[in-house]
Design an enzyme around this catalytic site. Structure first.
Site, PDB file in Angstrom:
ATOM      1  N   THR A 239       0.850  -1.188   0.000  1.00  0.00           N
ATOM      2  CA  THR A 239       0.000   0.000   0.000  1.00  0.00           C
ATOM      3  C   THR A 239       0.890   1.244   0.000  1.00  0.00           C
ATOM      4  OG1 THR A 239       0.051   0.094   2.396  1.00  0.00           O
ATOM      5  CG2 THR A 239      -1.819  -1.085   1.390  1.00  0.00           C
TER       6      THR A 239
ATOM      7  N   CYS B 123       4.082   2.144   3.081  1.00  0.00           N
ATOM      8  CA  CYS B 123       4.545   0.902   3.724  1.00  0.00           C
ATOM      9  C   CYS B 123       6.055   0.765   3.641  1.00  0.00           C
ATOM     10  CB  CYS B 123       3.839  -0.318   3.128  1.00  0.00           C
ATOM     11  SG  CYS B 123       4.395  -0.707   1.470  1.00  0.00           S
ATOM     12  N   GLY B 124       6.745   1.769   3.086  1.00  0.00           N
ATOM     13  CA  GLY B 124       8.210   1.734   3.099  1.00  0.00           C
ATOM     14  C   GLY B 124       8.861   1.359   1.780  1.00  0.00           C
ATOM     15  N   LYS B 125       8.134   1.462   0.679  1.00  0.00           N
ATOM     16  CA  LYS B 125       8.697   1.059  -0.623  1.00  0.00           C
ATOM     17  C   LYS B 125       9.877   1.946  -1.026  1.00  0.00           C
ATOM     18  CE  LYS B 125       4.821   1.785  -2.701  1.00  0.00           C
ATOM     19  NZ  LYS B 125       4.104   2.323  -1.516  1.00  0.00           N
TER      20      LYS B 125
ATOM     21  N   GLU C  17       7.782   4.440  -7.902  1.00  0.00           N
ATOM     22  CA  GLU C  17       6.460   4.888  -8.377  1.00  0.00           C
ATOM     23  C   GLU C  17       6.151   4.189  -9.705  1.00  0.00           C
ATOM     24  OE1 GLU C  17       4.754   6.459  -6.248  1.00  0.00           O
ATOM     25  OE2 GLU C  17       6.147   7.636  -5.026  1.00  0.00           O
TER      26      GLU C  17
ATOM     27  N   VAL D 119      -3.613  11.127  -9.118  1.00  0.00           N
ATOM     28  CA  VAL D 119      -3.592  12.410  -8.416  1.00  0.00           C
ATOM     29  C   VAL D 119      -2.492  12.278  -7.359  1.00  0.00           C
ATOM     30  CG1 VAL D 119      -4.824  14.042  -6.941  1.00  0.00           C
ATOM     31  CG2 VAL D 119      -6.066  12.845  -8.741  1.00  0.00           C
TER      32      VAL D 119
ATOM     33  N   GLY E 205      -0.345  12.727  -4.223  1.00  0.00           N
ATOM     34  CA  GLY E 205      -0.740  13.211  -2.901  1.00  0.00           C
ATOM     35  C   GLY E 205      -0.136  12.357  -1.813  1.00  0.00           C
TER      36      GLY E 205
ATOM     37  N   TYR F 177      -4.882  10.755   0.995  1.00  0.00           N
ATOM     38  CA  TYR F 177      -5.022   9.302   0.934  1.00  0.00           C
ATOM     39  C   TYR F 177      -4.990   8.738   2.338  1.00  0.00           C
ATOM     40  CZ  TYR F 177      -4.334   9.693  -4.064  1.00  0.00           C
ATOM     41  OH  TYR F 177      -4.500  10.019  -5.386  1.00  0.00           O
TER      42      TYR F 177
HETATM   43  N1  LIG Z   1       8.810   9.583  12.009  1.00  0.00           N
HETATM   44  C1  LIG Z   1       8.975   8.313  11.635  1.00  0.00           C
HETATM   45  N2  LIG Z   1       9.627   7.431  12.394  1.00  0.00           N
HETATM   46  C2  LIG Z   1       9.809   6.163  12.020  1.00  0.00           C
HETATM   47  N3  LIG Z   1       9.364   5.662  10.870  1.00  0.00           N
HETATM   48  C3  LIG Z   1       8.696   6.485  10.064  1.00  0.00           C
HETATM   49  C4  LIG Z   1       8.462   7.840  10.368  1.00  0.00           C
HETATM   50  N4  LIG Z   1       7.764   8.407   9.358  1.00  0.00           N
HETATM   51  C5  LIG Z   1       7.575   7.425   8.447  1.00  0.00           C
HETATM   52  N5  LIG Z   1       8.128   6.265   8.874  1.00  0.00           N
HETATM   53  C6  LIG Z   1       8.160   4.964   8.193  1.00  0.00           C
HETATM   54  O1  LIG Z   1       8.261   5.196   6.828  1.00  0.00           O
HETATM   55  C7  LIG Z   1       7.249   4.435   6.148  1.00  0.00           C
HETATM   56  C8  LIG Z   1       6.898   5.156   4.865  1.00  0.00           C
HETATM   57  O2  LIG Z   1       8.045   5.078   4.050  1.00  0.00           O
HETATM   58  P1  LIG Z   1       8.021   5.445   2.492  1.00  0.00           P
HETATM   59  O3  LIG Z   1       9.254   4.804   1.951  1.00  0.00           O
HETATM   60  O4  LIG Z   1       7.852   6.909   2.315  1.00  0.00           O
HETATM   61  O5  LIG Z   1       6.696   4.661   2.030  1.00  0.00           O
HETATM   62  P2  LIG Z   1       6.119   4.337   0.592  1.00  0.00           P
HETATM   63  O6  LIG Z   1       7.182   4.628  -0.442  1.00  0.00           O
HETATM   64  O7  LIG Z   1       5.736   2.890   0.648  1.00  0.00           O
HETATM   65  O8  LIG Z   1       4.899   5.211   0.434  1.00  0.00           O
HETATM   66  C9  LIG Z   1       6.123   4.323   7.155  1.00  0.00           C
HETATM   67  O9  LIG Z   1       5.317   3.187   6.964  1.00  0.00           O
HETATM   68  C10 LIG Z   1       6.907   4.165   8.456  1.00  0.00           C
HETATM   69  O10 LIG Z   1       7.272   2.804   8.627  1.00  0.00           O
HETATM   70  C1  LIG Z   2      -4.101   5.262  -4.407  1.00  0.00           C
HETATM   71  C2  LIG Z   2      -3.592   6.241  -5.411  1.00  0.00           C
HETATM   72  C3  LIG Z   2      -2.397   6.890  -5.214  1.00  0.00           C
HETATM   73  N1  LIG Z   2      -1.964   7.783  -6.124  1.00  0.00           N
HETATM   74  C4  LIG Z   2      -0.688   8.480  -5.894  1.00  0.00           C
HETATM   75  C5  LIG Z   2      -0.529   9.163  -4.575  1.00  0.00           C
HETATM   76  C6  LIG Z   2       0.984   9.197  -4.379  1.00  0.00           C
HETATM   77  O1  LIG Z   2       1.482  10.339  -5.056  1.00  0.00           O
HETATM   78  C7  LIG Z   2       1.446   7.919  -5.107  1.00  0.00           C
HETATM   79  C8  LIG Z   2       1.800   6.800  -4.162  1.00  0.00           C
HETATM   80  O2  LIG Z   2       2.999   7.118  -3.506  1.00  0.00           O
HETATM   81  P1  LIG Z   2       3.570   6.281  -2.243  1.00  0.00           P
HETATM   82  O3  LIG Z   2       5.034   6.634  -2.274  1.00  0.00           O
HETATM   83  O4  LIG Z   2       3.305   4.834  -2.504  1.00  0.00           O
HETATM   84  O5  LIG Z   2       2.869   6.791  -1.037  1.00  0.00           O
HETATM   85  O6  LIG Z   2       0.341   7.519  -5.922  1.00  0.00           O
HETATM   86  C9  LIG Z   2      -2.685   8.030  -7.275  1.00  0.00           C
HETATM   87  O7  LIG Z   2      -2.260   8.833  -8.132  1.00  0.00           O
HETATM   88  N2  LIG Z   2      -3.868   7.405  -7.471  1.00  0.00           N
HETATM   89  C10 LIG Z   2      -4.361   6.525  -6.589  1.00  0.00           C
HETATM   90  O8  LIG Z   2      -5.463   5.982  -6.813  1.00  0.00           O
END
Ligand SMILES: Nc1ncnc2c1ncn2[C@@H]1O[C@H](COP(=O)(O)OP(=O)(O)O)[C@@H](O)[C@H]1O
Ligand SMILES: Cc1cn([C@H]2C[C@H](O)[C@@H](COP(=O)(O)O)O2)c(=O)[nH]c1=O
EC number: 2.7.1.21
Length: 216
Positions: free
Chosen positions: A10, A13-15, A87, A171, A173, A184
Protein backbone atom coordinates in the site's frame (compact mmCIF):
# COMPACT_ATOMS: atom_id res chain seq x y z
CA UNK A 1 20.86 -14.52 -13.56
CA UNK A 2 19.38 -11.02 -13.52
CA UNK A 3 15.84 -10.46 -12.28
CA UNK A 4 12.89 -8.14 -12.57
CA UNK A 5 11.54 -7.79 -9.03
CA UNK A 6 8.34 -5.94 -8.16
CA UNK A 7 8.26 -4.72 -4.53
CA UNK A 8 4.69 -3.71 -3.80
CA UNK A 9 2.39 -2.72 -0.98
CA UNK A 10 0.00 0.00 0.00
CA UNK A 11 1.00 3.64 0.19
CA UNK A 12 3.22 4.44 3.19
CA UNK A 13 4.54 0.90 3.72
CA UNK A 14 8.21 1.73 3.10
CA UNK A 15 8.70 1.06 -0.62
CA UNK A 16 10.76 4.17 -1.35
CA UNK A 17 12.75 3.62 1.84
CA UNK A 18 13.65 0.12 0.65
CA UNK A 19 14.54 1.48 -2.81
CA UNK A 20 16.93 3.97 -1.15
CA UNK A 21 18.41 1.21 1.03
CA UNK A 22 19.04 -1.01 -1.99
CA UNK A 23 20.67 1.95 -3.72
CA UNK A 24 22.77 2.76 -0.65
CA UNK A 25 24.00 -0.83 -0.16
CA UNK A 26 24.98 -1.24 -3.78
CA UNK A 27 26.62 2.15 -4.19
CA UNK A 28 28.57 1.53 -0.95
CA UNK A 29 30.15 -1.41 -2.78
CA UNK A 30 31.07 0.68 -5.81
CA UNK A 31 28.12 -0.28 -8.02
CA UNK A 32 26.31 2.36 -10.05
CA UNK A 33 22.53 2.42 -10.36
CA UNK A 34 20.21 3.93 -12.92
CA UNK A 35 17.32 5.34 -10.90
CA UNK A 36 13.99 6.06 -12.55
CA UNK A 37 10.96 7.67 -10.97
CA UNK A 38 7.76 9.41 -11.98
CA UNK A 39 5.62 11.91 -10.08
CA UNK A 40 7.41 11.65 -6.73
CA UNK A 41 5.86 13.99 -4.13
CA UNK A 42 9.28 15.65 -3.63
CA UNK A 43 9.25 16.92 -7.22
CA UNK A 44 10.63 16.11 -10.64
CA UNK A 45 13.71 13.92 -10.79
CA UNK A 46 13.60 12.93 -7.12
CA UNK A 47 13.13 9.63 -5.28
CA UNK A 48 12.10 10.44 -1.71
CA UNK A 49 10.97 8.56 1.37
CA UNK A 50 8.92 9.78 4.31
CA UNK A 51 11.93 9.05 6.53
CA UNK A 52 13.49 12.17 5.00
CA UNK A 53 15.94 10.52 2.61
CA UNK A 54 16.01 11.65 -0.99
CA UNK A 55 18.16 11.00 -4.05
CA UNK A 56 18.30 12.27 -7.61
CA UNK A 57 16.59 10.17 -10.25
CA UNK A 58 15.69 10.25 -13.92
CA UNK A 59 12.11 11.48 -14.30
CA UNK A 60 10.32 9.15 -16.72
CA UNK A 61 8.33 11.15 -19.26
CA UNK A 62 5.34 9.95 -21.27
CA UNK A 63 6.56 7.81 -24.15
CA UNK A 64 10.15 7.53 -22.88
CA UNK A 65 11.86 4.30 -23.90
CA UNK A 66 13.63 3.00 -20.81
CA UNK A 67 15.51 0.26 -22.69
CA UNK A 68 16.80 2.79 -25.24
CA UNK A 69 17.77 5.13 -22.38
CA UNK A 70 19.96 2.39 -20.85
CA UNK A 71 21.46 1.44 -24.21
CA UNK A 72 22.33 5.12 -24.94
CA UNK A 73 23.79 5.52 -21.47
CA UNK A 74 25.98 2.40 -21.75
CA UNK A 75 27.06 3.12 -25.31
CA UNK A 76 28.41 6.50 -24.15
CA UNK A 77 30.78 4.49 -21.95
CA UNK A 78 28.83 5.31 -18.77
CA UNK A 79 28.04 2.68 -16.14
CA UNK A 80 24.83 1.14 -14.92
CA UNK A 81 25.05 -2.05 -12.87
CA UNK A 82 21.39 -2.23 -11.81
CA UNK A 83 18.14 -0.31 -12.23
CA UNK A 84 15.67 1.04 -9.68
CA UNK A 85 12.21 2.23 -10.76
CA UNK A 86 10.14 3.92 -8.05
CA UNK A 87 6.46 4.89 -8.38
CA UNK A 88 6.36 2.14 -11.01
CA UNK A 89 2.55 2.14 -10.96
CA UNK A 90 2.76 5.34 -13.02
CA UNK A 91 4.80 3.73 -15.82
CA UNK A 92 3.04 2.66 -19.00
CA UNK A 93 2.78 -1.11 -19.67
CA UNK A 94 5.19 -0.68 -22.61
CA UNK A 95 7.75 0.85 -20.25
CA UNK A 96 7.48 -2.24 -18.01
CA UNK A 97 8.13 -4.40 -21.09
CA UNK A 98 11.21 -2.25 -21.72
CA UNK A 99 12.40 -2.90 -18.15
CA UNK A 100 11.96 -6.66 -18.70
CA UNK A 101 14.09 -6.30 -21.82
CA UNK A 102 16.77 -4.52 -19.77
CA UNK A 103 16.91 -7.63 -17.56
CA UNK A 104 16.95 -10.13 -20.42
CA UNK A 105 19.11 -8.36 -23.02
CA UNK A 106 21.39 -6.16 -20.90
CA UNK A 107 21.61 -8.62 -17.99
CA UNK A 108 20.88 -5.98 -15.32
CA UNK A 109 18.76 -6.47 -12.21
CA UNK A 110 15.70 -4.23 -12.19
CA UNK A 111 14.01 -3.42 -8.86
CA UNK A 112 10.59 -1.82 -9.32
CA UNK A 113 8.56 -0.33 -6.47
CA UNK A 114 4.93 0.67 -6.50
CA UNK A 115 1.38 0.38 -5.28
CA UNK A 116 -0.63 -2.27 -7.05
CA UNK A 117 -4.13 -0.79 -6.86
CA UNK A 118 -5.63 2.65 -7.06
CA UNK A 119 -8.23 4.34 -4.83
CA UNK A 120 -10.99 2.26 -6.45
CA UNK A 121 -8.98 -0.93 -5.78
CA UNK A 122 -8.33 -1.39 -9.51
CA UNK A 123 -4.87 -2.34 -10.76
CA UNK A 124 -2.74 0.44 -12.22
CA UNK A 125 -1.81 -0.62 -15.80
CA UNK A 126 1.93 -0.43 -14.97
CA UNK A 127 1.48 -2.58 -11.87
CA UNK A 128 -0.64 -5.08 -13.78
CA UNK A 129 2.16 -5.47 -16.32
CA UNK A 130 4.70 -5.88 -13.52
CA UNK A 131 2.65 -8.67 -11.95
CA UNK A 132 2.48 -10.28 -15.39
CA UNK A 133 6.22 -10.00 -16.16
CA UNK A 134 8.18 -9.93 -12.89
CA UNK A 135 10.42 -12.82 -11.94
CA UNK A 136 9.39 -12.15 -8.34
CA UNK A 137 6.67 -10.10 -6.68
CA UNK A 138 7.56 -9.18 -3.10
CA UNK A 139 4.93 -7.72 -0.79
CA UNK A 140 6.61 -5.42 1.73
CA UNK A 141 6.76 -6.81 5.24
CA UNK A 142 6.44 -3.53 7.16
CA UNK A 143 2.71 -3.39 6.89
CA UNK A 144 0.79 -0.15 7.17
CA UNK A 145 -2.24 -0.36 9.45
CA UNK A 146 -5.88 0.61 9.04
CA UNK A 147 -7.33 2.86 11.75
CA UNK A 148 -8.96 -0.29 13.22
CA UNK A 149 -5.56 -1.93 13.73
CA UNK A 150 -5.91 -4.51 10.96
CA UNK A 151 -3.33 -4.79 8.22
CA UNK A 152 -4.00 -2.11 5.58
CA UNK A 153 -4.37 -3.64 2.14
CA UNK A 154 -6.15 -0.87 0.22
CA UNK A 155 -5.58 2.79 -0.63
CA UNK A 156 -8.46 5.21 -0.14
CA UNK A 157 -8.61 8.71 -1.60
CA UNK A 158 -10.18 11.23 0.73
CA UNK A 159 -11.49 14.77 0.59
CA UNK A 160 -11.80 16.29 4.03
CA UNK A 161 -11.31 12.82 5.47
CA UNK A 162 -14.24 11.36 3.53
CA UNK A 163 -13.51 8.58 1.05
CA UNK A 164 -14.27 9.39 -2.59
CA UNK A 165 -14.67 6.93 -5.46
CA UNK A 166 -14.86 9.32 -8.44
CA UNK A 167 -11.94 11.05 -10.10
CA UNK A 168 -8.81 10.59 -12.20
CA UNK A 169 -6.70 7.54 -11.54
CA UNK A 170 -3.56 9.62 -11.02
CA UNK A 171 -3.59 12.41 -8.42
CA UNK A 172 -0.25 12.84 -6.65
CA UNK A 173 -0.74 13.21 -2.90
CA UNK A 174 0.10 12.01 0.57
CA UNK A 175 -1.43 10.26 3.55
CA UNK A 176 -1.00 13.38 5.65
CA UNK A 177 -3.16 15.81 3.65
CA UNK A 178 -4.94 18.62 5.47
CA UNK A 179 -8.65 18.40 6.11
CA UNK A 180 -10.01 20.04 2.95
CA UNK A 181 -7.40 18.70 0.53
CA UNK A 182 -7.37 15.54 -1.54
CA UNK A 183 -5.41 13.02 0.47
CA UNK A 184 -5.02 9.30 0.93
CA UNK A 185 -5.59 6.87 3.77
CA UNK A 186 -4.69 3.20 3.92
CA UNK A 187 -7.50 0.90 5.04
CA UNK A 188 -8.22 -2.79 5.49
CA UNK A 189 -10.53 -4.26 2.84
CA UNK A 190 -13.52 -4.34 5.17
CA UNK A 191 -13.32 -0.59 5.83
CA UNK A 192 -12.42 0.23 2.21
CA UNK A 193 -15.57 -1.62 1.09
CA UNK A 194 -17.63 0.28 3.67
CA UNK A 195 -15.88 3.56 2.79
CA UNK A 196 -15.13 4.03 6.46
CA UNK A 197 -12.09 6.22 7.07
CA UNK A 198 -10.65 7.24 10.44
CA UNK A 199 -12.59 10.53 10.29
CA UNK A 200 -15.94 8.98 9.39
CA UNK A 201 -15.49 6.21 11.99
CA UNK A 202 -14.78 8.87 14.62
CA UNK A 203 -17.81 10.90 13.56
CA UNK A 204 -20.03 7.80 13.69
CA UNK A 205 -18.77 6.95 17.18
CA UNK A 206 -19.62 10.49 18.36
CA UNK A 207 -23.03 10.53 16.71
CA UNK A 208 -25.97 10.49 19.19
CA UNK A 209 -27.51 7.71 17.00
CA UNK A 210 -24.92 5.24 18.17
CA UNK A 211 -24.56 6.38 21.77
CA UNK A 212 -26.00 3.89 24.25
CA UNK A 213 -29.47 5.05 25.35
CA UNK A 214 -30.07 4.81 29.07
CA UNK A 215 -33.38 3.18 30.00
CA UNK A 216 -36.18 5.30 31.38
N1 LIG B 1 8.81 9.58 12.01
C1 LIG B 1 8.97 8.31 11.63
N2 LIG B 1 9.63 7.43 12.39
C2 LIG B 1 9.81 6.16 12.02
N3 LIG B 1 9.36 5.66 10.87
C3 LIG B 1 8.70 6.49 10.06
C4 LIG B 1 8.46 7.84 10.37
N4 LIG B 1 7.76 8.41 9.36
C5 LIG B 1 7.58 7.42 8.45
N5 LIG B 1 8.13 6.26 8.87
C6 LIG B 1 8.16 4.96 8.19
O1 LIG B 1 8.26 5.20 6.83
C7 LIG B 1 7.25 4.43 6.15
C8 LIG B 1 6.90 5.16 4.86
O2 LIG B 1 8.04 5.08 4.05
P1 LIG B 1 8.02 5.44 2.49
O3 LIG B 1 9.25 4.80 1.95
O4 LIG B 1 7.85 6.91 2.31
O5 LIG B 1 6.70 4.66 2.03
P2 LIG B 1 6.12 4.34 0.59
O6 LIG B 1 7.18 4.63 -0.44
O7 LIG B 1 5.74 2.89 0.65
O8 LIG B 1 4.90 5.21 0.43
C9 LIG B 1 6.12 4.32 7.16
O9 LIG B 1 5.32 3.19 6.96
C10 LIG B 1 6.91 4.16 8.46
O10 LIG B 1 7.27 2.80 8.63
C1 LIG C 1 -4.10 5.26 -4.41
C2 LIG C 1 -3.59 6.24 -5.41
C3 LIG C 1 -2.40 6.89 -5.21
N1 LIG C 1 -1.96 7.78 -6.12
C4 LIG C 1 -0.69 8.48 -5.89
C5 LIG C 1 -0.53 9.16 -4.58
C6 LIG C 1 0.98 9.20 -4.38
O1 LIG C 1 1.48 10.34 -5.06
C7 LIG C 1 1.45 7.92 -5.11
C8 LIG C 1 1.80 6.80 -4.16
O2 LIG C 1 3.00 7.12 -3.51
P1 LIG C 1 3.57 6.28 -2.24
O3 LIG C 1 5.03 6.63 -2.27
O4 LIG C 1 3.31 4.83 -2.50
O5 LIG C 1 2.87 6.79 -1.04
O6 LIG C 1 0.34 7.52 -5.92
C9 LIG C 1 -2.69 8.03 -7.28
O7 LIG C 1 -2.26 8.83 -8.13
N2 LIG C 1 -3.87 7.41 -7.47
C10 LIG C 1 -4.36 6.52 -6.59
O8 LIG C 1 -5.46 5.98 -6.81
Amino acid sequence: MSELVFFCGTMDCGKSTLALQIEHNRSARGLVGMIFTRNDRAGEGKLSSRLGLVTDAVEVEDGADLYAHLVDHLSQGRRADYVIADEAQFLAPEQIDQLARVVDDLDLDVYAFGITTDFRSKLFPGSQRLVELADRVEVLQVEALCWCGARATHNARTVGGVMVVEGAQVVVGDVTGSADEIGYEVLCRRHHRRRMTAATARAAALSPDVLPVSPG
